[in-house]
Scaffold this active site. Structure first.
Site, PDB file in Angstrom:
ATOM      1  N   SER A   5       0.359  -2.419  -1.923  1.00 45.37           N
ATOM      2  CA  SER A   5      -0.791  -3.029  -2.579  1.00 45.37           C
ATOM      3  C   SER A   5      -1.030  -4.442  -2.035  1.00 45.37           C
ATOM      4  O   SER A   5      -1.199  -4.619  -0.829  1.00 45.37           O
ATOM      5  CB  SER A   5      -0.579  -3.013  -4.098  1.00 45.37           C
ATOM      6  OG  SER A   5      -1.762  -3.356  -4.777  1.00 45.37           O
TER       7      SER A   5
ATOM      8  N   GLY B  25       1.167  -6.217  -6.949  1.00 49.87           N
ATOM      9  CA  GLY B  25       0.880  -6.874  -8.222  1.00 49.87           C
ATOM     10  C   GLY B  25      -0.394  -7.683  -8.203  1.00 49.87           C
ATOM     11  O   GLY B  25      -0.537  -8.626  -8.988  1.00 49.87           O
TER      12      GLY B  25
ATOM     13  N   TYR C  64      10.860  -3.046  -8.318  1.00 57.63           N
ATOM     14  CA  TYR C  64      10.926  -3.510  -6.933  1.00 57.63           C
ATOM     15  C   TYR C  64      12.360  -3.722  -6.484  1.00 57.63           C
ATOM     16  O   TYR C  64      12.707  -3.460  -5.321  1.00 57.63           O
ATOM     17  CB  TYR C  64      10.085  -4.779  -6.759  1.00 57.63           C
ATOM     18  CG  TYR C  64       8.621  -4.464  -6.674  1.00 57.63           C
ATOM     19  CD1 TYR C  64       8.096  -3.757  -5.600  1.00 57.63           C
ATOM     20  CD2 TYR C  64       7.750  -4.835  -7.698  1.00 57.63           C
ATOM     21  CE1 TYR C  64       6.758  -3.433  -5.536  1.00 57.63           C
ATOM     22  CE2 TYR C  64       6.403  -4.513  -7.631  1.00 57.63           C
ATOM     23  CZ  TYR C  64       5.911  -3.813  -6.553  1.00 57.63           C
ATOM     24  OH  TYR C  64       4.583  -3.477  -6.480  1.00 57.63           O
TER      25      TYR C  64
ATOM     26  N   ASP D 174      -5.701   6.352  -5.051  1.00 60.08           N
ATOM     27  CA  ASP D 174      -5.940   4.911  -4.941  1.00 60.08           C
ATOM     28  C   ASP D 174      -7.440   4.666  -4.786  1.00 60.08           C
ATOM     29  O   ASP D 174      -8.045   5.103  -3.811  1.00 60.08           O
ATOM     30  CB  ASP D 174      -5.190   4.356  -3.733  1.00 60.08           C
ATOM     31  CG  ASP D 174      -5.379   2.855  -3.562  1.00 60.08           C
ATOM     32  OD1 ASP D 174      -5.966   2.220  -4.470  1.00 60.08           O
ATOM     33  OD2 ASP D 174      -4.947   2.320  -2.532  1.00 60.08           O
TER      34      ASP D 174
END
Length: 313
Positions: free
Chosen positions: A183, A105, A117, A287
Protein backbone atom coordinates in the site's frame (compact mmCIF):
# COMPACT_ATOMS: atom_id res chain seq x y z
CA UNK A 1 -27.69 -4.70 -15.12
CA UNK A 2 -24.22 -5.96 -16.05
CA UNK A 3 -22.68 -3.57 -13.52
CA UNK A 4 -24.99 -4.87 -10.77
CA UNK A 5 -24.01 -8.44 -11.57
CA UNK A 6 -20.32 -7.57 -11.47
CA UNK A 7 -20.67 -5.78 -8.11
CA UNK A 8 -22.54 -8.72 -6.63
CA UNK A 9 -19.75 -11.03 -7.82
CA UNK A 10 -17.23 -8.79 -6.06
CA UNK A 11 -19.31 -8.81 -2.88
CA UNK A 12 -19.41 -12.61 -3.05
CA UNK A 13 -15.60 -12.67 -3.10
CA UNK A 14 -15.53 -10.52 0.02
CA UNK A 15 -18.05 -12.81 1.73
CA UNK A 16 -15.85 -15.79 0.81
CA UNK A 17 -13.10 -14.50 3.08
CA UNK A 18 -12.78 -16.36 6.40
CA UNK A 19 -15.07 -14.78 8.97
CA UNK A 20 -12.11 -14.06 11.23
CA UNK A 21 -10.48 -12.00 8.48
CA UNK A 22 -13.72 -10.11 7.79
CA UNK A 23 -14.11 -9.39 11.50
CA UNK A 24 -10.56 -8.03 11.73
CA UNK A 25 -11.13 -5.82 8.69
CA UNK A 26 -14.36 -4.46 10.16
CA UNK A 27 -12.57 -3.68 13.41
CA UNK A 28 -9.82 -1.87 11.51
CA UNK A 29 -12.38 0.14 9.53
CA UNK A 30 -14.13 1.15 12.74
CA UNK A 31 -10.83 2.13 14.35
CA UNK A 32 -9.78 4.22 11.36
CA UNK A 33 -13.13 6.01 11.14
CA UNK A 34 -13.26 6.70 14.87
CA UNK A 35 -9.83 8.32 14.91
CA UNK A 36 -9.96 10.52 11.81
CA UNK A 37 -10.86 14.03 12.92
CA UNK A 38 -12.74 16.54 10.77
CA UNK A 39 -9.77 18.93 10.82
CA UNK A 40 -7.61 16.30 9.06
CA UNK A 41 -5.70 15.18 12.15
CA UNK A 42 -5.69 11.74 13.76
CA UNK A 43 -6.38 10.76 17.36
CA UNK A 44 -3.31 8.58 17.76
CA UNK A 45 -3.92 7.76 21.42
CA UNK A 46 -7.36 6.37 20.61
CA UNK A 47 -6.04 4.46 17.59
CA UNK A 48 -3.38 2.81 19.75
CA UNK A 49 -6.08 1.74 22.21
CA UNK A 50 -8.53 0.46 19.62
CA UNK A 51 -6.39 -1.06 16.89
CA UNK A 52 -2.63 -0.66 16.93
CA UNK A 53 -1.34 -3.44 19.15
CA UNK A 54 2.46 -3.37 19.37
CA UNK A 55 4.85 -6.32 19.46
CA UNK A 56 8.16 -6.01 21.32
CA UNK A 57 11.48 -6.86 19.70
CA UNK A 58 13.14 -10.08 20.84
CA UNK A 59 16.91 -9.59 20.58
CA UNK A 60 17.91 -12.30 23.05
CA UNK A 61 15.72 -15.28 22.26
CA UNK A 62 14.42 -16.50 18.86
CA UNK A 63 10.70 -16.91 18.29
CA UNK A 64 9.00 -20.09 17.11
CA UNK A 65 10.25 -19.39 13.56
CA UNK A 66 13.85 -19.09 14.75
CA UNK A 67 13.83 -15.33 14.11
CA UNK A 68 15.19 -12.65 16.40
CA UNK A 69 14.73 -8.90 16.13
CA UNK A 70 16.35 -5.74 17.44
CA UNK A 71 15.25 -2.10 17.32
CA UNK A 72 17.73 0.50 16.06
CA UNK A 73 17.78 4.27 15.70
CA UNK A 74 18.20 5.19 12.05
CA UNK A 75 18.49 8.94 12.57
CA UNK A 76 18.77 10.43 16.05
CA UNK A 77 17.95 13.94 14.78
CA UNK A 78 14.50 12.87 13.52
CA UNK A 79 13.81 9.92 15.82
CA UNK A 80 13.34 7.53 12.91
CA UNK A 81 13.75 3.91 13.97
CA UNK A 82 13.75 0.51 12.34
CA UNK A 83 13.38 -3.09 13.43
CA UNK A 84 15.95 -5.55 12.13
CA UNK A 85 14.94 -9.21 11.76
CA UNK A 86 17.43 -12.04 11.31
CA UNK A 87 17.45 -15.79 11.48
CA UNK A 88 19.15 -16.98 14.64
CA UNK A 89 20.51 -20.02 12.84
CA UNK A 90 22.58 -18.09 10.29
CA UNK A 91 26.34 -17.95 10.75
CA UNK A 92 28.88 -15.19 10.26
CA UNK A 93 30.28 -16.89 7.14
CA UNK A 94 27.05 -16.54 5.13
CA UNK A 95 26.29 -12.99 3.96
CA UNK A 96 22.57 -12.50 3.62
CA UNK A 97 20.57 -10.30 1.24
CA UNK A 98 18.73 -7.38 2.81
CA UNK A 99 15.04 -6.51 2.40
CA UNK A 100 14.12 -2.99 3.51
CA UNK A 101 10.39 -3.05 4.21
CA UNK A 102 7.97 -0.11 4.37
CA UNK A 103 4.62 -0.79 6.06
CA UNK A 104 1.28 0.39 4.72
CA UNK A 105 -1.36 2.50 6.43
CA UNK A 106 -2.13 5.42 4.10
CA UNK A 107 1.05 7.21 5.22
CA UNK A 108 -0.83 7.93 8.46
CA UNK A 109 -0.98 4.76 10.57
CA UNK A 110 1.13 1.92 12.00
CA UNK A 111 4.82 1.27 12.56
CA UNK A 112 7.33 -1.55 12.32
CA UNK A 113 6.15 -2.73 15.77
CA UNK A 114 2.49 -3.08 14.73
CA UNK A 115 1.70 -6.75 15.36
CA UNK A 116 0.60 -7.79 11.83
CA UNK A 117 3.64 -6.10 10.30
CA UNK A 118 5.95 -7.58 12.90
CA UNK A 119 4.54 -11.04 12.10
CA UNK A 120 4.82 -10.43 8.33
CA UNK A 121 8.46 -9.37 8.53
CA UNK A 122 9.29 -12.36 10.70
CA UNK A 123 7.77 -14.65 8.07
CA UNK A 124 9.63 -12.91 5.24
CA UNK A 125 12.88 -13.26 7.17
CA UNK A 126 12.35 -16.96 7.84
CA UNK A 127 11.14 -17.88 4.34
CA UNK A 128 13.79 -15.92 2.41
CA UNK A 129 16.77 -16.17 4.75
CA UNK A 130 17.27 -12.43 4.29
CA UNK A 131 17.86 -9.79 6.90
CA UNK A 132 14.69 -7.68 7.01
CA UNK A 133 14.86 -4.02 8.00
CA UNK A 134 11.36 -2.67 8.70
CA UNK A 135 11.32 1.13 8.79
CA UNK A 136 9.13 3.17 11.15
CA UNK A 137 9.00 6.27 8.98
CA UNK A 138 7.36 9.42 10.32
CA UNK A 139 3.61 9.65 9.74
CA UNK A 140 1.30 12.22 8.18
CA UNK A 141 -0.36 14.61 8.74
CA UNK A 142 2.25 15.62 11.31
CA UNK A 143 4.93 14.88 8.71
CA UNK A 144 3.80 15.46 5.15
CA UNK A 145 5.45 14.76 1.79
CA UNK A 146 8.36 14.25 1.31
CA UNK A 147 9.23 13.18 4.88
CA UNK A 148 8.39 9.49 4.43
CA UNK A 149 10.66 9.35 1.37
CA UNK A 150 13.42 11.15 3.27
CA UNK A 151 13.15 8.58 6.06
CA UNK A 152 13.37 5.73 3.54
CA UNK A 153 16.58 7.16 2.14
CA UNK A 154 17.87 7.66 5.70
CA UNK A 155 17.40 3.94 6.33
CA UNK A 156 19.55 3.11 3.30
CA UNK A 157 22.22 5.61 4.37
CA UNK A 158 22.19 4.05 7.85
CA UNK A 159 22.85 0.60 6.38
CA UNK A 160 25.57 1.99 4.10
CA UNK A 161 27.45 3.82 6.86
CA UNK A 162 26.67 1.85 10.01
CA UNK A 163 25.79 -1.60 8.76
CA UNK A 164 23.90 -4.05 10.91
CA UNK A 165 23.90 -3.51 14.69
CA UNK A 166 26.31 -5.49 16.85
CA UNK A 167 23.43 -7.61 18.18
CA UNK A 168 22.92 -9.09 14.69
CA UNK A 169 25.47 -11.91 14.27
CA UNK A 170 25.17 -12.14 10.47
CA UNK A 171 26.71 -10.22 7.61
CA UNK A 172 24.65 -8.25 5.12
CA UNK A 173 25.25 -8.45 1.39
CA UNK A 174 24.52 -4.84 0.42
CA UNK A 175 24.90 -5.70 -3.25
CA UNK A 176 21.66 -7.65 -2.82
CA UNK A 177 19.38 -5.05 -1.26
CA UNK A 178 15.68 -5.11 -2.06
CA UNK A 179 13.00 -2.54 -1.26
CA UNK A 180 9.53 -3.84 -0.48
CA UNK A 181 6.26 -2.52 0.86
CA UNK A 182 2.50 -2.76 0.78
CA UNK A 183 0.00 0.00 0.00
CA UNK A 184 1.55 3.34 1.03
CA UNK A 185 4.74 1.44 1.81
CA UNK A 186 4.94 0.32 -1.82
CA UNK A 187 4.55 3.94 -2.89
CA UNK A 188 7.45 4.84 -0.58
CA UNK A 189 9.56 1.97 -1.95
CA UNK A 190 9.09 3.26 -5.52
CA UNK A 191 10.01 6.84 -4.69
CA UNK A 192 12.98 5.88 -2.52
CA UNK A 193 14.27 3.63 -5.32
CA UNK A 194 13.92 6.44 -7.83
CA UNK A 195 15.70 8.96 -5.62
CA UNK A 196 18.43 6.52 -4.58
CA UNK A 197 19.28 5.43 -8.12
CA UNK A 198 19.23 9.02 -9.40
CA UNK A 199 22.28 9.93 -7.30
CA UNK A 200 25.04 11.67 -9.27
CA UNK A 201 27.62 9.28 -7.82
CA UNK A 202 27.05 5.52 -7.51
CA UNK A 203 25.34 4.91 -4.16
CA UNK A 204 27.08 2.58 -1.69
CA UNK A 205 24.13 0.19 -1.70
CA UNK A 206 22.99 -1.45 -4.92
CA UNK A 207 19.25 -1.96 -5.21
CA UNK A 208 18.68 -5.41 -6.64
CA UNK A 209 14.89 -5.29 -6.86
CA UNK A 210 11.52 -3.87 -5.83
CA UNK A 211 8.49 -5.72 -4.47
CA UNK A 212 5.33 -3.58 -4.58
CA UNK A 213 2.23 -5.09 -2.97
CA UNK A 214 -1.05 -3.32 -3.86
CA UNK A 215 0.83 -0.05 -4.30
CA UNK A 216 -0.92 3.10 -3.13
CA UNK A 217 -0.92 5.38 -6.18
CA UNK A 218 -3.70 7.74 -7.17
CA UNK A 219 -5.04 10.52 -9.36
CA UNK A 220 -7.81 13.09 -9.58
CA UNK A 221 -9.88 11.15 -12.13
CA UNK A 222 -11.62 8.15 -10.59
CA UNK A 223 -10.70 4.88 -12.26
CA UNK A 224 -13.05 2.05 -13.21
CA UNK A 225 -11.77 -0.09 -10.36
CA UNK A 226 -12.30 2.69 -7.79
CA UNK A 227 -15.91 3.11 -8.89
CA UNK A 228 -16.64 -0.60 -9.22
CA UNK A 229 -15.28 -1.45 -5.76
CA UNK A 230 -16.68 1.57 -3.88
CA UNK A 231 -18.71 0.20 -0.98
CA UNK A 232 -17.52 -3.31 -1.75
CA UNK A 233 -13.81 -3.54 -0.98
CA UNK A 234 -12.69 -3.53 2.66
CA UNK A 235 -10.71 -0.63 4.19
CA UNK A 236 -9.99 1.45 1.09
CA UNK A 237 -12.91 3.57 -0.08
CA UNK A 238 -13.02 7.00 -1.71
CA UNK A 239 -13.62 8.91 1.52
CA UNK A 240 -10.79 7.29 3.47
CA UNK A 241 -8.41 7.40 0.53
CA UNK A 242 -9.07 11.10 -0.04
CA UNK A 243 -8.43 11.74 3.67
CA UNK A 244 -5.07 9.96 3.51
CA UNK A 245 -3.91 11.79 0.38
CA UNK A 246 -4.95 15.13 1.86
CA UNK A 247 -3.02 14.28 5.04
CA UNK A 248 0.14 13.32 3.15
CA UNK A 249 0.41 15.62 0.14
CA UNK A 250 1.59 19.24 0.42
CA UNK A 251 -1.05 21.77 1.42
CA UNK A 252 -3.17 22.64 -1.61
CA UNK A 253 -1.92 19.75 -3.79
CA UNK A 254 -4.34 17.36 -5.47
CA UNK A 255 -4.01 13.67 -6.27
CA UNK A 256 -2.25 14.39 -9.58
CA UNK A 257 0.80 15.41 -7.55
CA UNK A 258 3.85 13.34 -8.64
CA UNK A 259 3.93 11.58 -5.27
CA UNK A 260 0.52 10.06 -5.99
CA UNK A 261 0.29 9.92 -9.77
CA UNK A 262 3.59 8.48 -10.98
CA UNK A 263 2.55 7.66 -14.56
CA UNK A 264 1.97 10.05 -17.44
CA UNK A 265 -1.81 10.11 -17.82
CA UNK A 266 -2.24 13.38 -15.87
CA UNK A 267 0.92 15.24 -16.80
CA UNK A 268 4.63 14.86 -17.54
CA UNK A 269 5.96 11.42 -16.67
CA UNK A 270 9.09 11.48 -14.55
CA UNK A 271 12.06 9.62 -15.94
CA UNK A 272 13.41 6.55 -14.20
CA UNK A 273 17.19 6.35 -13.72
CA UNK A 274 19.10 3.74 -15.65
CA UNK A 275 19.90 1.93 -12.40
CA UNK A 276 16.23 1.71 -11.35
CA UNK A 277 15.88 -1.92 -10.23
CA UNK A 278 13.69 -4.72 -11.59
CA UNK A 279 10.25 -4.74 -10.00
CA UNK A 280 7.59 -7.25 -9.04
CA UNK A 281 4.19 -5.53 -9.04
CA UNK A 282 1.44 -7.40 -7.17
CA UNK A 283 -2.08 -6.15 -7.92
CA UNK A 284 -4.94 -7.11 -5.60
CA UNK A 285 -8.16 -8.18 -7.26
CA UNK A 286 -10.21 -6.47 -4.53
CA UNK A 287 -8.03 -3.38 -4.39
CA UNK A 288 -9.90 -0.27 -5.62
CA UNK A 289 -6.54 1.18 -6.71
CA UNK A 290 -5.63 -1.79 -8.92
CA UNK A 291 -5.96 0.24 -12.13
CA UNK A 292 -3.12 2.45 -10.92
CA UNK A 293 -1.04 -0.68 -10.32
CA UNK A 294 -1.64 -1.76 -13.90
CA UNK A 295 -0.76 1.73 -15.16
CA UNK A 296 2.46 1.55 -13.16
CA UNK A 297 3.38 -1.81 -14.71
CA UNK A 298 2.62 -0.37 -18.17
CA UNK A 299 4.89 2.59 -17.40
CA UNK A 300 7.73 0.22 -16.51
CA UNK A 301 7.15 -1.62 -19.77
CA UNK A 302 7.23 1.63 -21.79
CA UNK A 303 10.53 2.57 -20.21
CA UNK A 304 12.07 -0.84 -20.85
CA UNK A 305 12.37 -1.68 -17.17
CA UNK A 306 12.41 -5.32 -16.16
CA UNK A 307 9.27 -6.18 -14.22
CA UNK A 308 6.82 -8.91 -13.38
CA UNK A 309 3.15 -8.24 -12.68
CA UNK A 310 0.78 -10.62 -10.93
CA UNK A 311 -2.88 -10.19 -9.95
CA UNK A 312 -4.06 -11.82 -6.73
CA UNK A 313 -7.80 -12.43 -6.32
Amino acid sequence: MAGDVAREALRARVRAMPWTVRLQLRALEAGVDATQRRDGTINRFLFSLLVDRQAPANPARPDALGVRSVDVTVDASTGVRARVYFSATETESSPRPVIVYFHGGGFTYFSAATRPYDALCRTICRETGAVVVSVSYRLAPEHRFPVAYDDGEAALRYLATTGLPAEVPVRADLARCFLAGDSAGANIAHHVARRWTAAATPPPIRLAGLLLLAAYFGGVDRTESELALEGVAPIVNLRRSDFWWKAFLPEGADRNHPAAHVTGEAGPELELPEAFPPAMVVVGGLDPLQDYGRQYAAMLRRKGKEHYTTVKY
